[in-house]
Design an enzyme around this catalytic site. Sequence first.
Site, PDB file in Angstrom:
ATOM      1  N   ASP A  26      22.120   1.391  19.130  1.00 22.51           N
ATOM      2  CA  ASP A  26      22.696   1.422  17.776  1.00 22.51           C
ATOM      3  C   ASP A  26      22.908   0.010  17.250  1.00 22.51           C
ATOM      4  OD1 ASP A  26      22.687   4.138  17.929  1.00 22.51           O
ATOM      5  OD2 ASP A  26      24.844   4.331  18.389  1.00 22.51           O
ATOM      6  N   GLU A  70      13.987   5.071  14.915  1.00 27.44           N
ATOM      7  CA  GLU A  70      13.832   3.627  14.825  1.00 27.44           C
ATOM      8  C   GLU A  70      12.851   3.222  13.738  1.00 27.44           C
ATOM      9  OE1 GLU A  70      10.959   5.070  18.040  1.00 27.44           O
ATOM     10  OE2 GLU A  70      12.918   5.594  17.227  1.00 27.44           O
TER      11      GLU A  70
END
Length: 615
Positions: A498, A524
Amino acid sequence: MKLFAFLSARIYALMALLGLAALLLGGLLLQSSYRYREAFTWVGHSQEVIISLDMLQANLGEAESGLRGYLMTDDPSYLTRFDGNIGRAEALRDQIVVLVSDNPLQLQRAKVLREKAAIKASVMSTAVQRGRQVGATRAIDPEARTKARRLMEEIAELSTDMREEERRLFHGRTEAANASYTLLRGLLLIGCPLIALLILLLALQIRSGMTRPLQDLLDAVTRFGSGERTARAPVRGGFEFRNLAQAYNVMADQLGSAIDQSNRAEGKLARVNAQLLDRGRALEARQQSIELLSGMARRLQAIRGEGELTTVLDCFLPKVLPDLAGSLYVLNHSRNLLVRLSSWGEPYADPETFLPDQCWALRRGQPHTVERPGADIVCVHAGGDVPVERRCEPVIAGGEVLGLIYVEGLADPESKFRLELLMENVALALVNENLRSRLREQSIRDPLTKLFNRRYLEEAMQLEAARAQRSGAPLAVIMADVDHFKRFNDANGHEAGDALLRAVAGQIQTHFRHGDIVCRYGGEEFTVIAPGASRELISRRVDDLRRTVREMTIDFGGQRLGPVTMSFGIDVWTATDGDTPDNLIAEADRALFRAKRLGRDRIELVPPSRSEAAE
């Protein structure tokens, strides 16, 4: 009686030889005197009845005026004389019954009058008690008011009839007295020649002692009846006439006082009616203000989209404050600048933006008024010398300053009332607007990276594609993906992953313009829409981003993680391509896939020709 005893003695002394004639003449004189005294006693009695009727009406009328003022204004001062008026009216109605008890017709009317006056007093007393219990305005009963008005009209009609009857009796008794006097004078003129001298002397005494006082009294009564309130009878003549003149003068004083009291009551009633009219107009204006502000509030509550708040305010502010000019300012998201949201009436000072510290109302957290130049410190945003009163009102909700209302002009009480309600409505609307903005931000923002999410990307792509087709400007789409993110995530943990995504998102935002749209496509993957960017410009910008990411390291948990790389796919639409920009995201995604397949950490551009991309 003393007068006539004296006259009888004179007659007896002068007419000793004519005793029988003297006795007869004395008897006639005594009878005439008795009739005169009885007639004038009844005159006083009639006047007393008329005065009592007038005072009864005046007290009931004054009590009704006080009650009406109290019910319309809820001001207890109007009832100061109410109880006294009711008490006097009660005593007067009983007194009238006693006065006319010798006249059956008048007695019957007096009893009806007493009953109706008692009912009228009871109705008014009940209204006062109800007003003190539930409030004056709630105690107003239209049916009771109609009943009270009808009773007052009936009381006035009965009083008029009784007064007319008393005046008729008064004139009849006066005429009877005059008739008796005429007969007496005739007897004196045609009396026995033997007692002519005595009769002449006696007639002269009677004329000087009775006729002149009577004429003076009748003259005074006539002048008083014609409107001369200062007319009084001279106190002279015999004992009876002096008493009668004094009684008449007292009666005239009382009647004049009653008339003056009635005139004062009428004047007071006229003033009260004028005050009620003024208050009625004020209430009507207040009702119009409430209806206007309620209409604006309903529209403010119905706002759904951006810009509608400005539309509603531009429409209603000139109506709500037509005699004033001003502007409404709101704090921006950073709370470091006030931005004009709406203005009306062409104010002298109307800046587009200004700093919060430039307003004394915002500094002090309360209204700031400058009535005239030099009366107080003028806010920087309000300009220099303005020849009108200026007022700044902070818009506050829940203890938080949301904006500012700036007004120019002298505000009357109704305008101040409207301004207070306007601020409440505007504060609520701004709170709702901020809430809608936050909810919309939450619905279109990715909670991890704070970038726009895929939902917003789809909406923005449609808008930008349509805009590019209309303007002919190029439109670029970049698809980006963090290389080997799963491996990084497995090796360092999800929290580190994260942190990496947040860092990459920050670098992407840094390398693109303010007008470019940066979104998290999913996982992503990131997408950038760059309106107006040429192929060469976007390639250089993306390559700078790629090198920056490759050199970037992440500080997490006391360790430096990295390096990481990213792969990019770019497609640019231009007006010469001959097709639409609807497939830019799909083409850029294919280019990204090729970059991944060809080794990662690279940029792949879709060729200008769509046919080559298809191959």
